[in-house]
Scaffold this motif. Structure first.
Motif, mmCIF file in Angstrom:
data_model
loop_
_atom_site.group_PDB
_atom_site.id
_atom_site.type_symbol
_atom_site.label_atom_id
_atom_site.label_comp_id
_atom_site.label_asym_id
_atom_site.label_seq_id
_atom_site.Cartn_x
_atom_site.Cartn_y
_atom_site.Cartn_z
ATOM 1 N N UNK A 347 0.815 -1.214 0.000
ATOM 2 C CA UNK A 347 0.000 0.000 0.000
ATOM 3 C C UNK A 347 0.843 1.256 0.000
ATOM 4 N N UNK A 348 1.893 1.291 0.827
ATOM 5 C CA UNK A 348 2.731 2.484 0.889
ATOM 6 C C UNK A 348 3.615 2.620 -0.342
ATOM 7 N N UNK A 349 4.033 1.504 -0.918
ATOM 8 C CA UNK A 349 4.839 1.551 -2.141
ATOM 9 C C UNK A 349 4.110 2.309 -3.241
ATOM 10 N N UNK A 350 2.821 2.141 -3.303
ATOM 11 C CA UNK A 350 2.054 2.719 -4.400
ATOM 12 C C UNK A 350 1.711 4.190 -4.196
ATOM 13 N N UNK A 351 1.946 4.749 -2.963
ATOM 14 C CA UNK A 351 1.503 6.129 -2.722
ATOM 15 C C UNK A 351 2.589 7.052 -2.184
ATOM 16 N N UNK A 352 3.751 6.530 -1.739
ATOM 17 C CA UNK A 352 4.755 7.376 -1.102
ATOM 18 C C UNK A 352 6.096 7.297 -1.822
ATOM 19 N N UNK A 353 6.943 8.365 -1.601
ATOM 20 C CA UNK A 353 8.286 8.382 -2.162
ATOM 21 C C UNK A 353 9.286 7.850 -1.128
ATOM 22 N N UNK A 354 10.510 7.564 -1.593
ATOM 23 C CA UNK A 354 11.532 7.056 -0.687
ATOM 24 C C UNK A 354 11.837 8.058 0.418
ATOM 25 N N UNK A 355 12.045 9.337 0.080
ATOM 26 C CA UNK A 355 12.430 10.331 1.076
ATOM 27 C C UNK A 355 11.369 10.465 2.162
ATOM 28 N N UNK A 356 10.094 10.517 1.768
ATOM 29 C CA UNK A 356 9.018 10.610 2.749
ATOM 30 C C UNK A 356 9.014 9.412 3.680
ATOM 31 N N UNK A 357 9.242 8.229 3.134
ATOM 32 C CA UNK A 357 9.204 7.016 3.928
ATOM 33 C C UNK A 357 10.389 6.936 4.890
ATOM 34 N N UNK A 358 11.587 7.277 4.426
ATOM 35 C CA UNK A 358 12.775 7.169 5.262
ATOM 36 C C UNK A 358 12.719 8.125 6.448
ATOM 37 N N UNK A 359 12.364 9.389 6.207
ATOM 38 C CA UNK A 359 12.295 10.360 7.296
ATOM 39 C C UNK A 359 11.206 10.000 8.295
ATOM 40 N N UNK A 360 10.066 9.582 7.798
ATOM 41 C CA UNK A 360 8.974 9.200 8.687
ATOM 42 C C UNK A 360 9.368 8.013 9.558
ATOM 43 N N UNK A 361 10.105 7.082 8.997
ATOM 44 C CA UNK A 361 10.506 5.895 9.746
ATOM 45 C C UNK A 361 11.396 6.269 10.923
ATOM 46 N N UNK A 362 12.445 7.033 10.705
ATOM 47 C CA UNK A 362 13.404 7.339 11.760
ATOM 48 C C UNK A 362 12.750 8.129 12.882
ATOM 49 N N UNK A 363 11.977 9.154 12.560
ATOM 50 C CA UNK A 363 11.379 9.985 13.591
ATOM 51 C C UNK A 363 10.245 9.269 14.306
#
Length: 451
Positions: A347-363
């Motif tokens: 689901x997230x692969x189809x709607x988000x970019x790498x940068x958005x996903x990486x920053x959201x993960x760490x924080x």
């Protein structure tokens, strides 16, 4: 006289993993896409070659100190679930639920989605597709690995062991070949190192980014319920795995800086490919593309191994849908939790970019890392006589350093990127009313019940 048929006992996960397989999960998940992409962001933020090295050492020590603390908790509670179990035992069900809630809505789909997108982007060098096609390729790889993890833990572990061995050898070969055949006269290491960063605030923010490359250092603890002699073997896998990653990361960054200047690193979105191309020409970029595909494939496989175990443990505690806490009767895998993990990642692969996903993960994940390490102090006070096969080396200094550095890193992110940081905190706190409703539903008597 009526007869009732006894319900067969629910199958349980089996302890079949040894230290090599557990360590492979740790190394395989940590080394994914970050080391091929993040060094350019670090160089842009801290500038000085000495400061770059200092930051990577700081990130590695932070992960190592955290793993030393988690190793004690894993020996104390060698159960499936990892950090979720540690938080439950140290603070109660609400913090543990919030960790699971955050993993469910943010951490799992963000990590799996980000890794899959990088894999698809580099696979494009061999199977060209457009941007939309890359997303579908990423989704297809998730489906393929999900089928393997659904079917067999042994097969999954064998694949992970193979991929981890290949990626470690390939990264080591890349670093050695760059030093052996590259010309370091124009690289950053040819000049005297500058250890002072451009700004300490930028250093702290770059550390947040660098920690993406170290994320996963506590992962194998979630699989403790499937590790033989977990009180001894899980700490070994945690500490040994993180130590190997630290050595490989330092060697790889040194190789980049040997043939590239700091400005060239900062301006490169594919720093590993550029470094290899400086030594081997056009073939170097293709070599690195193949290495990234192998590395991210292994990281994705590790993510699909350990994440379902957290949802499995939550379901066992009644904090997620009960069927997620079942093991497959024939395959003895958390099959439904594995399917849920794959669904979220796709689901997230189809709607988000790498940068958005990486920053959201760490924080999103770091507040729980802080709570987990603090649990070492708390549980030593609450349960001083509990059996601890492993005790944190350097206690209390090592976990205290981790806590101080982590708090400083989160505060830096709060000041430098308040919107993204507050979004992560808001998402965590949004789980509180969900927990209250879930607990009320669980405690509500069913109709027709008698006392």
């Amino acid at each position: 006289m009526s007869q009732t048929t006894a319900k067969p006992p629910s199958p349980r996960l089996q302890r079949i993993l040894g230290v090599p397989s557990a360590a492979a999960v740790t190394v395989g998940l940590i080394i994914g896409s970050g080391i091929f992409r993040v060094p350019s962001s670090v160089a842009a933020s801290v500038e000085g070659v000495g400061a770059i090295g200092l930051l990577w050492v700081a990130g590695g020590l932070l992960a190592l100190f955290g793993s030393l603390a988690v190793a004690e908790l894993a020996g104390l509670y060698p159960e499936t679930g990892g950090v979720y179990v540690f938080l439950r035992e140290a603070y109660g069900r609400l913090p543990a639920f919030l960790y699971g809630w955050t993993r469910l809505l943010l951490l799992v789909p963000a990590s799996i989605g980000a890794i899959a997108l990088i894999l698809a982007a580099y696979l494009n060098a061999f199977l060209p597709v457009d941007r939309i096609g890359e997303r579908w390729v990423a989704a297809a790889v998730i489906v393929l690995l999900t089928a393997l993890n659904y079917r067999s833990l042994l097969w999954s572990a064998l694949l992970e062991n193979t991929l981890t061995t290949v990626k470690l050898l390939a990264l080591a070969a890349l670093a050695v070949s760059v030093f052996a055949f590259g010309n370091g006269s124009d690289g950053a290491l040819a000049s005297a190192p500058e250890f002072a960063p451009a700004s300490w605030a930028g250093f702290g923010l770059a550390l947040v980014t660098a920690m993406w490359t170290y994320s996963g250092w506590s992962s194998v603890a979630a699989m403790a319920g499937e590790v033989r002699d977990p009180g001894r073997n899980v700490p070994r896998a945690l500490i040994g795995g993180v130590a190997v990653v630290l050595i490989i990361y330092l060697a790889t960054n040194a190789a980049y800086l040997y043939v590239l200047t700091v400005d060239e690193m900062a301006g490169s979105s594919l720093v590993a490919a550029d470094a290899a191309a400086r030594v081997f020409g056009g073939k170097g970029a293709s070599m690195v593309a193949g290495l990234v595909v192998i590395s991210t494939f292994g990281a994705l496989q590790a993510a699909l191994m350990f994440n379902p175990r957290i949802f499995y443990a939550m379901a066992k505690d009644g904090l997620l849908f009960a069927p997620l806490g079942n093991a497959h009767r024939a395959y003895l895998t958390p099959h439904l939790a594995t399917l849920l993990t794959a669904f979220l990642g796709i689901g997230y692969v189809l709607i988000r970019s790498f940068e958005q996903l990486a920053q959201a993960f760490i924080l999103g994940v770091w507040p729980f890392h802080i709570l987990t390490v603090w649990a070492v102090f708390r549980l030593r006070r609450l349960r001083p006589d509990a059996k601890r096969p492993y005790r944190t080396w350097g206690y209390p200094i090592v976990p205290a350093v981790f806590l101080l550095a982590s708090i400083a890193m989160v505060l830096t992110a709060l000041f430098e990127k308040p919107g993204l940081t507050l979004f992560g905190f808001g998402l965590i706190l949004a789980g509180v009313p969900v927990y209250v409703i879930a607990r009320r539903q669980a405690l509500r008597p069913t109709s027709g019940s008698t006392e």
